[in-house]
Design a protein around this motif. Structure first.
Motif, short mmCIF file in Angstrom:
data_model
loop_
_atom_site.label_atom_id
_atom_site.label_comp_id
_atom_site.label_asym_id
_atom_site.label_seq_id
_atom_site.Cartn_x
_atom_site.Cartn_y
_atom_site.Cartn_z
N VAL A 71 -67.12 -74.87 53.06
CA VAL A 71 -67.53 -76.27 53.17
C VAL A 71 -68.91 -76.37 53.81
O VAL A 71 -69.77 -77.15 53.35
CB VAL A 71 -66.49 -77.07 53.98
CG1 VAL A 71 -67.02 -78.46 54.31
CG2 VAL A 71 -65.18 -77.19 53.21
N ARG B 250 -72.45 -77.78 52.17
CA ARG B 250 -73.31 -78.79 52.80
C ARG B 250 -74.76 -78.34 52.81
O ARG B 250 -75.67 -79.12 52.49
CB ARG B 250 -72.84 -79.05 54.22
CG ARG B 250 -71.48 -79.72 54.34
CD ARG B 250 -71.05 -79.75 55.78
NE ARG B 250 -69.72 -80.30 55.95
CZ ARG B 250 -69.02 -80.21 57.07
NH1 ARG B 250 -69.54 -79.57 58.12
NH2 ARG B 250 -67.82 -80.75 57.15
N GLU C 62 -66.88 -87.10 53.22
CA GLU C 62 -66.03 -86.24 54.03
C GLU C 62 -65.21 -87.05 55.02
O GLU C 62 -64.05 -86.70 55.31
CB GLU C 62 -66.89 -85.21 54.76
CG GLU C 62 -67.55 -84.19 53.83
CD GLU C 62 -68.41 -83.21 54.58
OE1 GLU C 62 -68.65 -83.45 55.79
OE2 GLU C 62 -68.85 -82.21 53.98
N THR D 161 -62.29 -88.53 53.19
CA THR D 161 -61.26 -87.51 52.96
C THR D 161 -60.44 -87.26 54.21
O THR D 161 -59.22 -87.08 54.14
CB THR D 161 -61.92 -86.20 52.50
OG1 THR D 161 -62.69 -86.45 51.31
CG2 THR D 161 -60.88 -85.14 52.20
N GLU D 162 -61.10 -87.26 55.37
CA GLU D 162 -60.42 -86.94 56.63
C GLU D 162 -59.68 -88.12 57.21
O GLU D 162 -58.54 -88.00 57.67
CB GLU D 162 -61.44 -86.42 57.63
CG GLU D 162 -60.85 -86.03 58.98
CD GLU D 162 -61.90 -85.53 59.94
OE1 GLU D 162 -61.57 -85.31 61.13
OE2 GLU D 162 -63.06 -85.36 59.52
#
Length: 319
Positions: free
Chosen positions: A112, A116, A167, A170-171
């Motif tokens: 990940v 980035r 992100e 998603t979290e």
């Protein structure tokens, strides 16, 4: 559906996730309308209306119109999508990356982080290329190195912020953040696209009958496309698995049959997005470099093909 949604809002954790996702989408919409610093938006829209923007329609669609507005989110999440595809392909080709990917949760975090970094590099390269084209075309409000750096920084930072928002969704939100942002961008263009279809095929029809026929055909095509996409997304190839029987005491147990479901379309829309970006890239580069198509016969690729075919007596399209 409404009952399920009402029950979901009764659970505090789900309600907070839905509200967080909704808040992030509002921020994305505001950023898509916020002009990028240093770019003359009116001059850019005039260029967009010219033939030089023919290859950017697909790019503008997946960015939710932010490229047409030349906002701080003009690059949108396309660098992240390209970065993810590149990393996935390199994982197969480079054993070290494949080893990292197999390293459990720690390896996933490293992949990940690598995605980035590649995203920032791609966003920076795209920003530099676009800004050079803007500078040559006179689309910048200022002149000099500082004006160029200002635009590059704004576009790169906008792409990085969108990656971070994806992100966070998603979290802390609902579903995959990048996929939700991509879907949101495409859906946000639907009202404008429907208005264009109405103006061209319904309002601009010569008779009322032709207008009604055009409306029916448009609705049928849209409905058929949605149904086909749903069928293709849910389609699966079932591979039969037969478990052998085993003896427990004096009895034979087991021997059940099952299946392994394999999705027909495992890649989703990623190949379509990647292919569209690749095919539009030469047109975009030619437009920013100031290369104009030749006029007259053979001006377009299709006309060149017809010209070659017409030279053969067995496929003369002029007759």
């Amino acid at each position: 559906m409404f009952k399920t949604l009402r029950n979901a809002f009764k659970v505090k954790d789900i309600r907070d996730r839905i509200l967080f996702t909704f808040l992030m989408l509002i921020i994305i919409r505001i950023g898509s309308e916020l002009p990028a610093p240093g770019v003359d938006g009116e001059v850019f829209k005039q260029w967009w209306a010219s033939q030089a923007a023919d290859g950017l329609g697909f790019f503008n669609a997946i960015t939710g119109g932010s490229f047409l507005n030349m906002s701080v989110f003009a690059l949108n999440i396309t660098p992240y999508i390209t970065s993810s595809i590149i990393i996935q392909l390199l994982t197969i080709a480079i054993p070290k990356l494949e080893e990292i990917q197999r390293d459990g949760e720690e390896g996933r975090k490293k992949m990940v982080a690598l995605t980035r970094y590649v995203t920032i590099v791609l966003a920076l390269i795209q920003s530099i290329a676009m800004t050079i084209g803007f500078y040559r075309g006179g689309y910048l409000t200022g002149q000099g190195p500082l004006a160029v750096i200002e635009v590059i920084t704004g576009l790169t930072a906008g792409s990085a912020v969108l990656m971070w928002i994806g992100e966070q969704i998603t979290e802390k939100g609902v579903g995959n953040g990048i996929s939700i942002i991509l879907l949101y961008n495409i859906v946000s263009r639907l009202p404008n696209d429907m208005a264009n279809l109405y103006e061209k095929f319904i309002k601009g029809a010569t008779t009322v009958t032709n207008g009604l026929l055009g409306a029916v055909i448009i609705l049928a095509v849209l409905l058929g496309m949605v149904v086909f996409i749903i069928i293709l997304s849910d389609g699966e190839r079932r591979i039969s698995v037969q478990y052998s029987k085993k003896t427990q005491g004096r009895k034979l147990v087991g021997g059940q049959s099952s299946h392994i479901p394999l999705k027909v379309n495992t890649a989703g829309v990623i190949p379509v997005i990647f292919a569209g970006s690749l095919f539009s890239m030469p047109i975009v580069i030619a437009g920013f470099a100031g290369i104009q198509p030749a006029s007259g016969a053979g001006a377009s690729f299709g006309q060149k093909i017809l010209k070659v075919l017409n030279q053969n007596s067995w496929c003369n399209f002029d007759s």
